[in-house]
Design a protein around this motif. Structure first.
Motif, PDB file in Angstrom:
ATOM      1  N   VAL A  56       0.851  -1.201   0.000  1.00 56.92           N
ATOM      2  CA  VAL A  56       0.000   0.000   0.000  1.00 56.92           C
ATOM      3  C   VAL A  56       0.881   1.244   0.000  1.00 56.92           C
ATOM      4  O   VAL A  56       0.645   2.194  -0.759  1.00 56.92           O
ATOM      5  CB  VAL A  56      -0.961   0.014   1.210  1.00 56.92           C
ATOM      6  CG1 VAL A  56      -1.637   1.379   1.353  1.00 56.92           C
ATOM      7  CG2 VAL A  56      -1.996  -1.083   1.091  1.00 56.92           C
ATOM      8  N   ASP A  57       1.911   1.241   0.830  1.00 57.51           N
ATOM      9  CA  ASP A  57       2.808   2.385   0.924  1.00 57.51           C
ATOM     10  C   ASP A  57       3.492   2.669  -0.412  1.00 57.51           C
ATOM     11  O   ASP A  57       3.643   3.821  -0.809  1.00 57.51           O
ATOM     12  CB  ASP A  57       3.852   2.123   2.013  1.00 57.51           C
ATOM     13  CG  ASP A  57       4.720   3.326   2.290  1.00 57.51           C
ATOM     14  OD1 ASP A  57       4.202   4.453   2.360  1.00 57.51           O
ATOM     15  OD2 ASP A  57       5.947   3.143   2.445  1.00 57.51           O
ATOM     16  N   LEU A  58       3.883   1.623  -1.128  1.00 49.38           N
ATOM     17  CA  LEU A  58       4.530   1.806  -2.428  1.00 49.38           C
ATOM     18  C   LEU A  58       3.543   2.260  -3.508  1.00 49.38           C
ATOM     19  O   LEU A  58       3.853   3.136  -4.310  1.00 49.38           O
ATOM     20  CB  LEU A  58       5.195   0.502  -2.876  1.00 49.38           C
ATOM     21  CG  LEU A  58       6.397   0.035  -2.055  1.00 49.38           C
ATOM     22  CD1 LEU A  58       6.849  -1.339  -2.522  1.00 49.38           C
ATOM     23  CD2 LEU A  58       7.538   1.042  -2.133  1.00 49.38           C
ATOM     24  N   ALA A  59       2.367   1.656  -3.528  1.00 46.31           N
ATOM     25  CA  ALA A  59       1.387   1.961  -4.572  1.00 46.31           C
ATOM     26  C   ALA A  59       0.671   3.283  -4.337  1.00 46.31           C
ATOM     27  O   ALA A  59       0.353   3.995  -5.287  1.00 46.31           O
ATOM     28  CB  ALA A  59       0.357   0.830  -4.677  1.00 46.31           C
ATOM     29  N   LEU A  60       0.417   3.598  -3.083  1.00 44.29           N
ATOM     30  CA  LEU A  60      -0.396   4.770  -2.746  1.00 44.29           C
ATOM     31  C   LEU A  60       0.306   5.638  -1.699  1.00 44.29           C
ATOM     32  O   LEU A  60      -0.204   5.844  -0.590  1.00 44.29           O
ATOM     33  CB  LEU A  60      -1.764   4.312  -2.207  1.00 44.29           C
ATOM     34  CG  LEU A  60      -2.540   3.328  -3.082  1.00 44.29           C
ATOM     35  CD1 LEU A  60      -3.758   2.803  -2.345  1.00 44.29           C
ATOM     36  CD2 LEU A  60      -2.929   3.979  -4.400  1.00 44.29           C
ATOM     37  N   PRO A  61       1.471   6.171  -2.012  1.00 44.31           N
ATOM     38  CA  PRO A  61       2.202   6.955  -1.005  1.00 44.31           C
ATOM     39  C   PRO A  61       1.384   8.167  -0.549  1.00 44.31           C
ATOM     40  O   PRO A  61       0.768   8.852  -1.355  1.00 44.31           O
ATOM     41  CB  PRO A  61       3.478   7.381  -1.737  1.00 44.31           C
ATOM     42  CG  PRO A  61       3.169   7.252  -3.185  1.00 44.31           C
ATOM     43  CD  PRO A  61       2.128   6.181  -3.310  1.00 44.31           C
ATOM     44  N   GLY A  62       1.363   8.362   0.744  1.00 46.29           N
ATOM     45  CA  GLY A  62       0.670   9.507   1.317  1.00 46.29           C
ATOM     46  C   GLY A  62      -0.814   9.304   1.555  1.00 46.29           C
ATOM     47  O   GLY A  62      -1.474  10.171   2.111  1.00 46.29           O
ATOM     48  N   TRP A  63      -1.364   8.177   1.131  1.00 44.81           N
ATOM     49  CA  TRP A  63      -2.789   7.918   1.347  1.00 44.81           C
ATOM     50  C   TRP A  63      -3.044   7.596   2.813  1.00 44.81           C
ATOM     51  O   TRP A  63      -2.165   7.118   3.528  1.00 44.81           O
ATOM     52  CB  TRP A  63      -3.253   6.756   0.479  1.00 44.81           C
ATOM     53  CG  TRP A  63      -3.524   7.128  -0.950  1.00 44.81           C
ATOM     54  CD1 TRP A  63      -2.725   7.878  -1.771  1.00 44.81           C
ATOM     55  CD2 TRP A  63      -4.646   6.752  -1.730  1.00 44.81           C
ATOM     56  NE1 TRP A  63      -3.296   7.988  -3.011  1.00 44.81           N
ATOM     57  CE2 TRP A  63      -4.470   7.302  -3.020  1.00 44.81           C
ATOM     58  CE3 TRP A  63      -5.781   5.989  -1.479  1.00 44.81           C
ATOM     59  CZ2 TRP A  63      -5.389   7.135  -4.042  1.00 44.81           C
ATOM     60  CZ3 TRP A  63      -6.704   5.806  -2.506  1.00 44.81           C
ATOM     61  CH2 TRP A  63      -6.509   6.385  -3.771  1.00 44.81           C
ATOM     62  N   THR A  64      -4.259   7.858   3.245  1.00 45.81           N
ATOM     63  CA  THR A  64      -4.681   7.574   4.611  1.00 45.81           C
ATOM     64  C   THR A  64      -5.265   6.172   4.687  1.00 45.81           C
ATOM     65  O   THR A  64      -6.098   5.800   3.860  1.00 45.81           O
ATOM     66  CB  THR A  64      -5.739   8.601   5.068  1.00 45.81           C
ATOM     67  OG1 THR A  64      -5.142   9.894   5.052  1.00 45.81           O
ATOM     68  CG2 THR A  64      -6.246   8.292   6.466  1.00 45.81           C
ATOM     69  N   ILE A  65      -4.815   5.430   5.683  1.00 47.86           N
ATOM     70  CA  ILE A  65      -5.353   4.097   5.949  1.00 47.86           C
ATOM     71  C   ILE A  65      -6.197   4.200   7.210  1.00 47.86           C
ATOM     72  O   ILE A  65      -5.706   4.613   8.257  1.00 47.86           O
ATOM     73  CB  ILE A  65      -4.229   3.073   6.192  1.00 47.86           C
ATOM     74  CG1 ILE A  65      -3.323   2.972   4.969  1.00 47.86           C
ATOM     75  CG2 ILE A  65      -4.815   1.712   6.566  1.00 47.86           C
ATOM     76  CD1 ILE A  65      -2.055   2.164   5.220  1.00 47.86           C
ATOM     77  N   GLN A  66      -7.460   3.834   7.089  1.00 45.17           N
ATOM     78  CA  GLN A  66      -8.330   3.799   8.259  1.00 45.17           C
ATOM     79  C   GLN A  66      -8.745   2.354   8.467  1.00 45.17           C
ATOM     80  O   GLN A  66      -9.300   1.711   7.581  1.00 45.17           O
ATOM     81  CB  GLN A  66      -9.558   4.672   8.077  1.00 45.17           C
ATOM     82  CG  GLN A  66     -10.432   4.687   9.314  1.00 45.17           C
ATOM     83  CD  GLN A  66     -11.604   5.635   9.171  1.00 45.17           C
ATOM     84  OE1 GLN A  66     -11.897   6.132   8.097  1.00 45.17           O
ATOM     85  NE2 GLN A  66     -12.277   5.875  10.262  1.00 45.17           N
ATOM     86  N   LEU A  67      -8.460   1.844   9.661  1.00 50.00           N
ATOM     87  CA  LEU A  67      -8.753   0.455   9.981  1.00 50.00           C
ATOM     88  C   LEU A  67      -9.558   0.409  11.267  1.00 50.00           C
ATOM     89  O   LEU A  67      -9.156   0.992  12.277  1.00 50.00           O
ATOM     90  CB  LEU A  67      -7.443  -0.312  10.147  1.00 50.00           C
ATOM     91  CG  LEU A  67      -7.518  -1.797  10.380  1.00 50.00           C
ATOM     92  CD1 LEU A  67      -8.084  -2.504   9.154  1.00 50.00           C
ATOM     93  CD2 LEU A  67      -6.137  -2.343  10.692  1.00 50.00           C
ATOM     94  N   THR A  68     -10.700  -0.238  11.213  1.00 49.52           N
ATOM     95  CA  THR A  68     -11.534  -0.398  12.401  1.00 49.52           C
ATOM     96  C   THR A  68     -11.982  -1.845  12.488  1.00 49.52           C
ATOM     97  O   THR A  68     -12.036  -2.550  11.482  1.00 49.52           O
ATOM     98  CB  THR A  68     -12.780   0.507  12.358  1.00 49.52           C
ATOM     99  OG1 THR A  68     -13.555   0.186  11.201  1.00 49.52           O
ATOM    100  CG2 THR A  68     -12.420   1.976  12.348  1.00 49.52           C
TER     101      THR A  68
END
Length: 120
Positions: A56-68
């Motif tokens: 995810v970090d490589l494909a979408l740098p700077g994106w927000t990950i929200q996990l619940t």
């Protein structure tokens, strides 16, 4: 690359209780086809959650990950969203995933973004 390839991997994820190496490898192939500028995969074997986070970090740098979710062994209830900005309803692409394990929810959300970004 067809959306059918991405949907095939997503179907495998939906039926899984844990992320296996074969499914992760198949997912990485389709993600790399849509995001061809990703660096070569790491030679270091990581835990599945770490590998998906790294992808995810490589494909979408700077994106927000929200996990619940609720941790319930062996069957948690996890939801993941991936967004370009933090909490904005104006994001053009939002990846969503659910699953009994964190890695599955996170990978499904990444594949959801991949499917939306696939131009073929």
């Amino acid at each position: 690359m067809s959306k059918t390839d991405i949907l095939s991997v997503m179907t495998r994820i939906k039926g899984a209780s844990a992320l296996d190496r074969e499914t992760l490898a198949a997912a990485e192939i389709v993600v790399r086809r849509v995001f061809p500028t990703l660096p070569a995969p790491s030679k270091v074997a990581l835990e599945p959650v770490e590998e998906v986070l790294h992808l995810v970090d490589l494909a979408l740098p700077g994106w927000t990950i929200q996990l619940t979710g609720k941790a319930r062994e062996p069957d948690g209830h996890w939801r993941c969203s991936l967004r370009e900005t933090r909490g904005s309803d104006e994001d053009e692409v939002v990846g969503l995933g659910t699953g009994p394990a964190v890695a599955l929810a996170l990978l499904e959300a990444l594949l959801d973004v991949t499917q939306q970004k696939d131009l073929s």
